[in-house]
Design a protein around this motif. Sequence first.
Motif, mmCIF file in Angstrom:
data_model
loop_
_atom_site.group_PDB
_atom_site.id
_atom_site.type_symbol
_atom_site.label_atom_id
_atom_site.label_comp_id
_atom_site.label_asym_id
_atom_site.label_seq_id
_atom_site.Cartn_x
_atom_site.Cartn_y
_atom_site.Cartn_z
ATOM 1 N N GLU A 201 0.818 -1.172 0.057
ATOM 2 C CA GLU A 201 0.216 -0.127 0.080
ATOM 3 C C GLU A 201 0.890 1.337 0.079
ATOM 4 O O GLU A 201 0.501 2.436 -0.648
ATOM 5 C CB GLU A 201 -0.929 0.056 1.250
ATOM 6 C CG GLU A 201 -1.911 -1.110 1.305
ATOM 7 C CD GLU A 201 -3.039 -1.124 2.357
ATOM 8 O OE1 GLU A 201 -2.433 -0.505 3.483
ATOM 9 O OE2 GLU A 201 -3.845 -1.787 2.411
ATOM 10 N N LYS A 202 1.923 1.339 0.725
ATOM 11 C CA LYS A 202 2.896 2.479 0.666
ATOM 12 C C LYS A 202 3.405 2.644 -0.546
ATOM 13 O O LYS A 202 3.722 3.552 -1.009
ATOM 14 C CB LYS A 202 3.895 2.330 1.909
ATOM 15 C CG LYS A 202 4.876 3.416 2.159
ATOM 16 C CD LYS A 202 6.073 3.014 2.911
ATOM 17 C CE LYS A 202 7.036 4.150 2.925
ATOM 18 N NZ LYS A 202 8.075 3.843 4.146
ATOM 19 N N ALA A 203 4.005 1.515 -1.232
ATOM 20 C CA ALA A 203 4.583 1.966 -2.672
ATOM 21 C C ALA A 203 3.427 2.097 -3.586
ATOM 22 O O ALA A 203 3.949 3.146 -4.400
ATOM 23 C CB ALA A 203 5.116 0.169 -2.878
ATOM 24 N N ALA A 205 0.853 4.109 -2.652
ATOM 25 C CA ALA A 205 0.577 5.550 -2.560
ATOM 26 C C ALA A 205 2.025 6.443 -2.927
ATOM 27 O O ALA A 205 1.534 7.496 -3.565
ATOM 28 C CB ALA A 205 0.452 5.577 -0.825
ATOM 29 N N GLU A 206 3.280 5.883 -2.734
ATOM 30 C CA GLU A 206 4.300 6.611 -3.268
ATOM 31 C C GLU A 206 4.226 6.683 -4.763
ATOM 32 O O GLU A 206 4.556 7.838 -5.202
ATOM 33 C CB GLU A 206 5.448 5.957 -2.867
ATOM 34 C CG GLU A 206 5.748 5.963 -1.206
ATOM 35 C CD GLU A 206 6.952 5.437 -0.886
ATOM 36 O OE1 GLU A 206 7.608 4.752 -1.637
ATOM 37 O OE2 GLU A 206 7.531 5.488 0.210
ATOM 38 N N LYS A 207 3.878 5.807 -5.403
ATOM 39 C CA LYS A 207 3.777 5.805 -6.880
ATOM 40 C C LYS A 207 2.767 6.708 -7.460
ATOM 41 O O LYS A 207 3.042 7.513 -8.345
ATOM 42 C CB LYS A 207 3.662 4.075 -7.387
ATOM 43 C CG LYS A 207 3.349 4.122 -9.042
ATOM 44 C CD LYS A 207 3.241 2.999 -9.531
ATOM 45 C CE LYS A 207 3.364 2.657 -10.838
ATOM 46 N NZ LYS A 207 2.969 1.272 -11.239
ATOM 47 N N ALA A 209 1.663 9.178 -5.613
ATOM 48 C CA ALA A 209 2.196 10.734 -5.356
ATOM 49 C C ALA A 209 3.248 11.047 -6.352
ATOM 50 O O ALA A 209 3.091 12.419 -6.721
ATOM 51 C CB ALA A 209 2.707 10.693 -3.803
ATOM 52 N N ALA A 210 4.153 9.889 -6.740
ATOM 53 C CA ALA A 210 5.078 10.527 -7.695
ATOM 54 C C ALA A 210 4.307 10.961 -9.069
ATOM 55 O O ALA A 210 4.836 11.618 -9.756
ATOM 56 C CB ALA A 210 5.926 9.340 -7.837
ATOM 57 N N ARG A 212 1.520 12.088 -9.476
ATOM 58 C CA ARG A 212 0.742 13.441 -9.214
ATOM 59 C C ARG A 212 1.837 14.392 -9.487
ATOM 60 O O ARG A 212 1.460 15.505 -10.141
ATOM 61 C CB ARG A 212 0.064 13.453 -8.000
ATOM 62 C CG ARG A 212 -1.155 12.791 -8.008
ATOM 63 C CD ARG A 212 -2.036 12.967 -6.758
ATOM 64 N NE ARG A 212 -1.261 12.823 -5.277
ATOM 65 C CZ ARG A 212 -1.672 11.653 -4.940
ATOM 66 N NH1 ARG A 212 -2.170 10.904 -5.324
ATOM 67 N NH2 ARG A 212 -1.024 11.422 -3.641
#
Length: 291
Positions: A201-203, A205-207, A209-210, A212
């Motif tokens: 889930e963190k990966a 979310a980071e993907k 965010a990147a 965006r």
Amino acid sequence: MRKNPYPAVQAPRSWKPTVLFWIIAALLLLVMIPFAIAGGFGMVLFILGLIALLTGLYAWVFKRRSWVGLPHRKSGGVVAVAGFLALIVGTGVVGATAAPGGDAAKKASLLESATPTPTPTPTETSPALDPCATEGATREYDGVTFVCALGEEDEGFMWLSQEDADRYAAERAAAAKAAADKLAAEKAAAAKAAAEKAAAEKAAAEKAAAARAAAEKAAADQVAREEAARLAAEQAAPPAPPAVPVAPAPAAVYYPNCAAARAAGAAPVYQGTPGYGTHLDRDRDGIGCDK
């Protein structure tokens, strides 16, 4: 053809054993064996006399050949008398041989009834697997120490040898350890699955965010490029003509069109001069009738 008035004399038939004879003889032999063992010669003679008496009476009364094959009533009577005599003799022999034994048995039974029977001493039995109430209690039997402990599964407390008690305790401890290990493994597997899920889930979310941030940067770059293009276009455009001071035009001067302005010698007509009007300045550059 005349009948012979003198009937032919039949020759006496010789005796031959029939199948019925052998069957009854075999059955009688089987019956006599236990009587012979129990009562001896007298009982055998008694049984044979009884059989001979019944067989002879049958042939003498019914005038038929018996299973032995007696030919006529006379022979049946002879066999019945002989059987009766054998029956009497056999009864006497049985009575003579049974009397002493009977007295002896009677005397023996009287002696047994007169002799007092000792009370049997109760024998202690092994307490193994008997139920008990107090855990840890001990009991000695035949040189072996028994302990009150839990048995297998749900059997409850019972008397066990020390070896069995230790073995059952070790089995219960091993089962408890196996259950604890299994529970710990299940918890570790659940924690690992939760950590992997959180990392995924963190990966994600980071993907996102990147993605965006990249989209926002691309939009900002596009705006910057458009602004730079606008500025460059503005810088490249020719400068506007200098503003000419315009005096207020008299209200009486009016040129309906450029032809009239030219005829009056007023063309071109600048903004602020008499006769200027927007209907004369089609390109709205402040100069009317300049073209």
